[in-house]
Design a protein around this motif. Structure first.
Motif, short mmCIF file in Angstrom:
data_model
loop_
_atom_site.label_atom_id
_atom_site.label_comp_id
_atom_site.label_asym_id
_atom_site.label_seq_id
_atom_site.Cartn_x
_atom_site.Cartn_y
_atom_site.Cartn_z
N HIS A 162 -6.09 1.63 -11.21
CA HIS A 162 -6.87 2.30 -9.77
C HIS A 162 -7.63 1.20 -9.33
N HIS A 198 -14.96 3.21 -7.87
CA HIS A 198 -13.61 3.36 -7.32
C HIS A 198 -13.18 3.67 -5.94
N ARG A 253 -10.13 5.22 -4.52
CA ARG A 253 -8.58 5.57 -4.60
C ARG A 253 -8.35 6.26 -3.47
#
Length: 71
Positions: free
Chosen positions: A15, A27, A29
């Motif tokens: 990821h 993150h 995503r």
């Protein structure tokens, strides 16, 4: 607190993680329908987003902790 994206790296599950100017990571995503970030899928898309400012929750938490400690 808004921080600029300075780079990216994949995590252990592949990821994408944005590296922020403050030194924290976040993150980024693409998991529709909850999070729609198609730009993260390609190298060109990620490169185009360098410098974009994301809200850094860790910086917000650090600022809050400083405020509480000063009381």
């Amino acid at each position: 607190m808004k921080q600029a994206i300075t780079g990216y790296h994949p995590d252990e599950e592949d990821h994408w993680v944005a590296e922020l100017a403050c030194g924290h990571n976040q993150h980024v995503r693409h998991t529709p329908p909850w999070v729609n970030r198609p730009w993260v899928i390609t190298a060109e898309g990620r490169a185009a987003m360098l410098g974009t400012r994301l809200n850094c929750k860790r910086c917000d938490e650090d600022e809050e902790a400083k405020g509480l400690a000063g009381r």
